[in-house]
Design a protein around this motif. Structure first.
Motif, short mmCIF file in Angstrom:
data_model
loop_
_atom_site.label_atom_id
_atom_site.label_comp_id
_atom_site.label_asym_id
_atom_site.label_seq_id
_atom_site.Cartn_x
_atom_site.Cartn_y
_atom_site.Cartn_z
N VAL A 17 50.68 56.56 50.73
CA VAL A 17 50.09 56.59 49.39
C VAL A 17 51.16 56.88 48.35
CG1 VAL A 17 48.42 57.73 47.87
CG2 VAL A 17 47.86 57.34 50.27
N LYS A 18 51.19 56.05 47.30
CA LYS A 18 52.14 56.27 46.22
C LYS A 18 51.54 55.74 44.91
CE LYS A 18 54.70 51.94 46.93
NZ LYS A 18 56.05 51.34 47.15
N GLN A 19 52.23 56.03 43.82
CA GLN A 19 51.76 55.57 42.51
C GLN A 19 52.09 54.09 42.32
OE1 GLN A 19 52.52 58.11 38.98
NE2 GLN A 19 53.44 56.29 38.04
N LEU A 20 51.08 53.33 41.87
CA LEU A 20 51.25 51.89 41.68
C LEU A 20 50.67 51.45 40.35
CD1 LEU A 20 50.00 50.67 45.20
CD2 LEU A 20 52.37 50.82 44.47
N GLN A 21 51.18 50.33 39.85
CA GLN A 21 50.58 49.67 38.70
C GLN A 21 49.62 48.60 39.24
OE1 GLN A 21 51.95 51.96 35.81
NE2 GLN A 21 50.82 50.09 35.30
N LEU A 22 48.35 48.75 38.93
CA LEU A 22 47.35 47.84 39.48
C LEU A 22 47.62 46.39 39.08
CD1 LEU A 22 44.71 47.41 41.01
CD2 LEU A 22 43.47 47.93 38.89
N ASP A 23 48.04 46.17 37.84
CA ASP A 23 48.27 44.79 37.39
C ASP A 23 49.39 44.11 38.18
OD1 ASP A 23 50.07 46.58 36.28
OD2 ASP A 23 50.34 45.45 34.43
N GLU A 24 50.43 44.88 38.57
CA GLU A 24 51.52 44.29 39.34
C GLU A 24 51.05 43.85 40.73
OE1 GLU A 24 54.81 46.94 39.51
OE2 GLU A 24 55.13 46.99 37.33
N VAL A 25 50.22 44.68 41.37
CA VAL A 25 49.71 44.34 42.70
C VAL A 25 48.86 43.08 42.63
CG1 VAL A 25 48.31 45.13 44.65
CG2 VAL A 25 49.73 46.78 43.40
N ILE A 26 47.98 43.01 41.62
CA ILE A 26 47.09 41.85 41.48
C ILE A 26 47.88 40.58 41.19
CG2 ILE A 26 45.26 40.84 40.06
CD1 ILE A 26 44.10 43.67 39.82
N HIS A 27 48.86 40.67 40.31
CA HIS A 27 49.67 39.50 39.97
C HIS A 27 50.44 38.99 41.20
CE1 HIS A 27 49.56 40.75 35.48
NE2 HIS A 27 48.64 39.83 35.75
N ASN A 28 50.94 39.91 42.03
CA ASN A 28 51.65 39.50 43.24
C ASN A 28 50.71 38.76 44.20
OD1 ASN A 28 54.11 40.57 42.42
ND2 ASN A 28 53.71 42.57 43.36
N VAL A 29 49.46 39.23 44.29
CA VAL A 29 48.48 38.57 45.16
C VAL A 29 48.16 37.17 44.62
CG1 VAL A 29 46.09 38.63 45.98
CG2 VAL A 29 47.47 40.71 46.00
N ILE A 30 47.97 37.05 43.31
CA ILE A 30 47.66 35.74 42.70
C ILE A 30 48.82 34.77 42.94
CG2 ILE A 30 47.24 34.53 40.53
CD1 ILE A 30 44.85 36.11 41.56
N LEU A 31 50.05 35.27 42.84
CA LEU A 31 51.22 34.41 43.07
C LEU A 31 51.25 33.87 44.50
CD1 LEU A 31 54.09 36.27 41.14
CD2 LEU A 31 53.19 33.98 40.68
N LYS A 32 50.80 34.68 45.47
CA LYS A 32 50.79 34.24 46.86
C LYS A 32 49.89 33.02 47.05
CE LYS A 32 50.09 37.30 50.06
NZ LYS A 32 49.54 38.49 50.76
N PHE A 33 48.84 32.92 46.24
CA PHE A 33 47.87 31.83 46.40
C PHE A 33 47.92 30.84 45.24
CE2 PHE A 33 46.17 35.50 48.72
CZ PHE A 33 45.89 34.94 49.95
N ARG A 34 49.03 30.83 44.53
CA ARG A 34 49.10 30.00 43.32
C ARG A 34 48.89 28.52 43.61
NH1 ARG A 34 54.11 31.71 44.70
NH2 ARG A 34 55.86 30.22 44.80
N HIS A 35 49.46 28.01 44.72
CA HIS A 35 49.33 26.59 45.02
C HIS A 35 47.88 26.22 45.35
CE1 HIS A 35 53.62 26.13 44.78
NE2 HIS A 35 53.83 27.02 45.75
N SER A 36 47.21 27.07 46.13
CA SER A 36 45.81 26.81 46.46
C SER A 36 44.93 26.91 45.23
CB SER A 36 45.33 27.81 47.52
OG SER A 36 46.04 27.67 48.72
N LEU A 37 45.21 27.88 44.35
CA LEU A 37 44.43 28.04 43.12
C LEU A 37 44.64 26.85 42.18
CD1 LEU A 37 45.09 31.85 42.55
CD2 LEU A 37 42.87 30.82 43.07
N MET A 38 45.88 26.38 42.11
CA MET A 38 46.18 25.22 41.26
C MET A 38 45.53 23.96 41.81
SD MET A 38 50.18 26.12 40.48
CE MET A 38 50.57 24.51 39.79
#
Length: 269
Positions: free
Chosen positions: A179-200
């Motif tokens: 457990v550590k301190q995280l920025q929620l927006d960074e985690v979400i953006h990284n997940v979206i980038l992983k699926f960018r081709h499928s989403l596009m």
């Protein structure tokens, strides 16, 4: 067990004592002993015997309750034979011996299964780490050659392998949880980038807002869970205009993350 149930188990002994009492009373009366004295003697004997049986019942009930409390207090009840007091009665010693043998056999079997499971889990983890290297090389190659069709399929393989690893570790998260301190927006953006081709490819309209929150959790596990959700959303898109909405709500004591899509959903039935 009630007192009457306890007496039912000793019915043979009680009937013998009553028969002996009746015989003694008959002999006393036959030899001219006063009837009142005989009646008082019978009442006294029955009272003492009843009191004795009641005390014996309370003692056995306390022993039984002690055993029940021992069982209820154990997290692994299959160790009960190791903590039970050894009985003194001849018949109970046989039951105690049978229980000890059964528990030992079961514990040996549990140990064997646990060891086999541990070996299998280590093999799965080793396999996943090894297979990630060629998958990563393929993904990078398809990315450089802009072959996004094969790149997407390679990413699917990577996600399935990742899923296998996390399921293999799911019963021992305490060993793999940081457990550590995280920025929620960074985690979400990284997940979206992983699926960018499928989403596009699905021409997905993505609406992300109000996710600038600081959270405390394990980054790897959160990324994995979010990846599973987004992957399922993409899998079940069935509209001309597919939408994926992600936002958060700050409730003071916790952050509620909401992920919505307009896919086919699940029927109420």
């Amino acid at each position: 067990m009630s007192f009457f149930t306890f007496l039912e188990e000793k019915i043979t002994e009680i009937l013998f004592q009553l028969f002996f009492l009746a015989l003694v009373a008959f002999l006393l009366i036959f030899y001219g002993v006063d009837m009142l004295f005989v009646v008082l003697l019978v009442i006294l004997f029955i009272s003492i015997q009843g009191l004795f049986q009641w005390c014996l019942y309370r003692k056995k009930r306390n022993v039984s309750q002690h055993i029940i409390d021992l069982v209820d207090g154990l997290e692994e009840t299959y160790y009960i034979a190791d903590v039970l007091p050894k009985p003194k009665e001849f018949q109970n010693e046989a039951y105690y011996y049978a229980l000890k043998k059964a528990c030992k056999s079961m514990n040996d079997e549990i140990g064997k299964i646990t060891e086999e499971k541990q070996d299998y889990q280590e093999y799965v983890e080793s396999f996943v780490h090894e297979i990630k290297i060629p998958i990563g090389a393929l993904s990078l190659t398809f990315d450089n050659t802009k072959n996004y069709t094969l790149k997407k399929e390679t990413d699917k393989i990577f996600q399935l392998v990742e899923q296998m690893l996390y399921y293999a570790r799911s019963e021992n998260t305490e060993k793999d949880y940081f457990v550590k301190q995280l920025q929620l927006d960074e985690v979400i953006h990284n997940v979206i980038l992983k699926f960018r081709h499928s989403l596009m490819e699905r021409k997905t309209i993505i609406n992300i807002h109000d996710i600038e929150n600081v959270i405390y959790t394990d980054e790897k596990w959160l990324t994995f869970i979010l990846s599973q959700i987004v992957q399922n959303a993409i899998k079940y898109f069935d509209k001309q205009e597919n939408k994926l909405t992600i936002y958060s709500q700050d409730n003071g004591t916790n952050i509620l993350l909401v992920i919505e899509d307009n896919g086919c959903g699940i029927k109420a039935s």
